[in-house]
Design an enzyme around this catalytic site. Structure first.
Site, PDB file in Angstrom:
ATOM      1  CG  HIS A   1      -5.554   2.023   5.346  1.00 45.81           C
ATOM      2  ND1 HIS A   1      -5.041   2.984   6.183  1.00 45.81           N
ATOM      3  CD2 HIS A   1      -4.585   1.079   5.210  1.00 45.81           C
ATOM      4  CE1 HIS A   1      -3.802   2.635   6.524  1.00 45.81           C
ATOM      5  NE2 HIS A   1      -3.506   1.483   5.945  1.00 45.81           N
TER       6      HIS A   1
ATOM      7  CG  ASN B   1      -1.687   1.242   1.436  1.00 42.86           C
ATOM      8  OD1 ASN B   1      -1.809   2.053   0.515  1.00 42.86           O
ATOM      9  ND2 ASN B   1      -2.238   1.427   2.633  1.00 42.86           N
TER      10      ASN B   1
ATOM     11  CD  GLU C   1      -3.535  -2.635   7.390  1.00 47.98           C
ATOM     12  OE1 GLU C   1      -2.550  -3.088   6.823  1.00 47.98           O
ATOM     13  OE2 GLU C   1      -3.841  -1.427   7.362  1.00 47.98           O
TER      14      GLU C   1
ATOM     15  CD  GLU D   1      -2.449   5.541   6.746  1.00 46.37           C
ATOM     16  OE1 GLU D   1      -2.461   5.571   5.499  1.00 46.37           O
ATOM     17  OE2 GLU D   1      -1.544   4.995   7.398  1.00 46.37           O
TER      18      GLU D   1
ATOM     19  CB  SER E   1       5.610  -2.243  11.497  1.00 44.98           C
ATOM     20  OG  SER E   1       5.305  -0.876  11.748  1.00 44.98           O
TER      21      SER E   1
ATOM     22  CE  LYS F   1       0.171   3.259   4.688  1.00 44.48           C
ATOM     23  NZ  LYS F   1       0.317   3.314   6.118  1.00 44.48           N
TER      24      LYS F   1
ATOM     25  N   GLY G   1       3.024   1.918  10.703  1.00 45.52           N
ATOM     26  CA  GLY G   1       3.983   3.014  10.640  1.00 45.52           C
ATOM     27  C   GLY G   1       4.838   3.165  11.893  1.00 45.52           C
TER      28      GLY G   1
HETATM   29  P1  PGA Z   1       3.165   0.089   7.424  1.00 53.82           P
HETATM   30  O1  PGA Z   1       1.683   0.381   6.872  1.00 53.82           O
HETATM   31  O2  PGA Z   1       3.603  -1.232   6.817  1.00 53.82           O
HETATM   32  O3  PGA Z   1       3.995   1.235   6.920  1.00 53.82           O
HETATM   33  O4  PGA Z   1       3.089  -0.011   8.896  1.00 53.82           O
HETATM   34  C1  PGA Z   1       0.756  -0.651   6.776  1.00 53.82           C
HETATM   35  C2  PGA Z   1      -0.582  -0.129   6.307  1.00 53.82           C
HETATM   36  O5  PGA Z   1      -0.933   1.023   6.614  1.00 53.82           O
HETATM   37  O6  PGA Z   1      -1.309  -0.848   5.600  1.00 53.82           O
END
Ligand code: PGA
Length: 254
Positions: free
Chosen positions: A95, A9, A167, A97, A213, A11, A173
């Site tokens: 997601h 992803n 998630e 976010e 992560s 983003k 992150g």
């Molecule tokens: P990340 O993001 O691997 O950077 O922690 C995962 C996600 O938001 O799907």
């Protein structure tokens, strides 16, 4: 058999030129899709360029979001119908976010899931979990609720194709993944919820991913767990080398 899905992803990162360079660089370096499926969800602006660069068509080029109406007066939105016409197979829905920064509610996410199915694509539905909720012991209720809400009104025929991602937002992150026990627990819970809503058979056929992560140095331990059928990786999907390593996780040890 559930074919593992290693999905990235991006983003709101990269330029069109960087997106093209990435797809060109991974050609011939990803596993056969009948063994391990690979996908990158990218900003809508890049999708056409990525599809053009994807000569061997092993990588699935996916969308990060779309709107829940097919077309009309919705300035700035991304049409699921147009994504389907471009042959996009997957769209991320819900997601954390999108929930946090764009105020997407369970109802909006449910409409998006339905729109993705209606247009012949597969949603990758993300379920969030905050540390506060985990510590308060509320986590089961929370994750189950999100899966149930996202799937409201979705037929078993459609749900059989769904991908769901566990998630925990405390891991996204942060640089620190959930432990493999925590990932297994979250993915198991999602599968049980699918069994309760639909059937054991359906739940056993659906892929449940872990995200938060994920990196080349922890993916093998996560993928070793019985209910973890793949990953959704943010940061570590941005560089070609690390995505290629994730995709070939069977050669890694941790
Ligand atoms: P990340 O993001 O691997 O950077 O922690 C995962 C996600 O938001 O799907």
């Amino acid at each position: 058999m559930r074919i593992p899905l290693i999905a990235g992803n991006w983003k709101m990162n990269k330029s069109v030129a960087e997106a093209r360079a990435f797809v060109t660089a991974v050609q011939g370096k990803l596993p056969a899709p009948d063994k391990v499926e690979t996908a990158i969800a990218a900003p809508a602006l890049f999708l056409e360029t990525m599809l053009e660069a994807n000569v061997d068509q092993v990588l699935r080029v996916a969308a990060e979001t779309c709107y829940y109406e097919d077309e009309g007066a919705y300035t700035g939105e991304i049409s699921p119908k147009a994504l389907h016409q471009m042959a996009i197979p997957y769209v991320i829905c819900g997601h954390s976010e999108r929930r946090r920064y764009f105020n997407e509610t369970d109802d909006v996410i449910n409409r998006k899931v339905q729109a993705v199915f209606r247009n012949g694509m597969t949603p990758i539905v993300c379920c969030d979990e905050t540390m506060g909720r985990r510590e308060s012991g509320e986590k089961i209720h929370w994750v189950v609720n999100q899966v149930s809400a996202a799937l409201k009104g979705v037929s078993a025929e459609d749900a059989a194709r769904i991908v769901v991602a566990y998630e925990p937002s405390w891991a996204i992150g942060s640089g620190t993944s959930a432990s493999s026990d925590q990932a297994e627990e979250g993915c198991y819970l999602i599968r049980q919820t699918l069994a309760d809503i639909y059937s054991d058979d359906l739940a056993n056929g659906v892929r449940v991913l872990y995200g938060g992560s994920v990196k080349p140095d922890n993916i093998a331990g996560l993928m070793a767990r019985g209910n973890v059928d793949g990953v959704l990786a943010g940061g570590s999907s941005l560089a070609e080398d690390s995505f290629i390593q994730l995709a070939n996780y069977q050669n890694l040890e941790n």
